[in-house]
Design a protein around this motif. Structure first.
Motif, PDB file in Angstrom:
ATOM      1  N   VAL A 278       0.831  -1.198   0.000  1.00 53.22           N
ATOM      2  CA  VAL A 278       0.000   0.000   0.000  1.00 53.22           C
ATOM      3  C   VAL A 278       0.873   1.258   0.000  1.00 53.22           C
ATOM      4  O   VAL A 278       0.580   2.228  -0.710  1.00 53.22           O
ATOM      5  CB  VAL A 278      -0.988  -0.019   1.188  1.00 53.22           C
ATOM      6  N   ALA A 279       1.968   1.255   0.753  1.00 52.35           N
ATOM      7  CA  ALA A 279       2.865   2.406   0.793  1.00 52.35           C
ATOM      8  C   ALA A 279       3.495   2.668  -0.578  1.00 52.35           C
ATOM      9  O   ALA A 279       3.576   3.820  -1.025  1.00 52.35           O
ATOM     10  CB  ALA A 279       3.946   2.207   1.853  1.00 52.35           C
ATOM     11  N   VAL A 280       3.939   1.610  -1.247  1.00 54.00           N
ATOM     12  CA  VAL A 280       4.507   1.761  -2.593  1.00 54.00           C
ATOM     13  C   VAL A 280       3.445   2.317  -3.537  1.00 54.00           C
ATOM     14  O   VAL A 280       3.699   3.243  -4.310  1.00 54.00           O
ATOM     15  CB  VAL A 280       5.089   0.427  -3.113  1.00 54.00           C
ATOM     16  N   THR A 281       2.240   1.772  -3.464  1.00 54.33           N
ATOM     17  CA  THR A 281       1.155   2.223  -4.337  1.00 54.33           C
ATOM     18  C   THR A 281       0.850   3.697  -4.116  1.00 54.33           C
ATOM     19  O   THR A 281       0.765   4.476  -5.073  1.00 54.33           O
ATOM     20  CB  THR A 281      -0.101   1.360  -4.102  1.00 54.33           C
ATOM     21  N   ASN A 282       0.674   4.097  -2.857  1.00 54.05           N
ATOM     22  CA  ASN A 282       0.357   5.494  -2.575  1.00 54.05           C
ATOM     23  C   ASN A 282       1.481   6.430  -3.003  1.00 54.05           C
ATOM     24  O   ASN A 282       1.226   7.523  -3.521  1.00 54.05           O
ATOM     25  CB  ASN A 282       0.013   5.678  -1.101  1.00 54.05           C
TER      26      ASN A 282
END
Length: 184
Positions: free
Chosen positions: A143-147
């Motif tokens: 999720v952190a990479v995506t955001n």
């Protein structure tokens, strides 16, 4: 703030990026499922991060004339429904427990996988053909990479209005920065 609340906030941020970009999927994301329902389907030993994932989103609604690309929450992938988690995986994993999170139009999946109760799941990519690869050390890393990709313009809408990876080197830099692993 607990890790679960932090992940839930990050997942809401992901939804916000999709809405802000005008990604078609933003209006079709199905609401997450209640905790009791998730437990009934996936069991009481389910890691909190997987429960948080399915509390955020239960796949994508079908709409008339909808294309697969319009369902993408990252380029090429959309979230599975809770009902789809019980489908057999075509690849053997080196983990006794796994739950699919994201899929493509074929057999490629991103799967949360773990060995024992209470263990934080990793995210394994199952690309057909190929061997399972631990791509993220946790759902929170995914999720952190995506955001970060949304925030830095690495993921954007293409000329057809579909999510696209517009800067491969930028993705690799974000991936390495957040995961501490070399991009593959």
């Amino acid at each position: 703030m607990s890790r679960d609340n932090s992940l839930a906030d990050a997942l809401r941020e992901w939804s916000g990026w999709l809405s802000g970009l005008g990604a078609p999927v933003a209006s079709w994301l199905r609401p997450g499922r209640p905790s009791e329902e998730i437990t009934a389907v996936l069991g009481p030993e389910l890691p909190a991060a997987v429960r948080t994932w399915f509390s955020w989103c239960d796949g994508v609604e079908d709409a008339p004339g909808q294309s697969i690309g319009e369902c993408w929450v990252i380029p090429g992938y959309w979230p599975v429904t809770l009902a789809e988690t019980r489908a057999e995986l075509n690849v053997e994993l080196p983990y006794p427990h796994s739950v699919p999170l994201l899929r493509d139009g074929g057999t490629d999946l991103y799967v949360a996988a773990w060995s024992a109760a209470g263990e934080e799941p990793v995210v394994v990519s199952l690309l057909n053909p190929g061997d399972p690869v631990v791509e993220y050390g946790s759902i929170a890393e995914l999720v952190a990479v995506t955001n970060a990709c949304f925030a830095r313009g690495i993921y954007a809408l293409d000329e057809r209005g579909l999510l696209d990876l517009i800067d491969g080197a930028g993705y690799d830099a974000i991936y390495e920065e957040i995961t501490g692993l070399p991009a593959t």
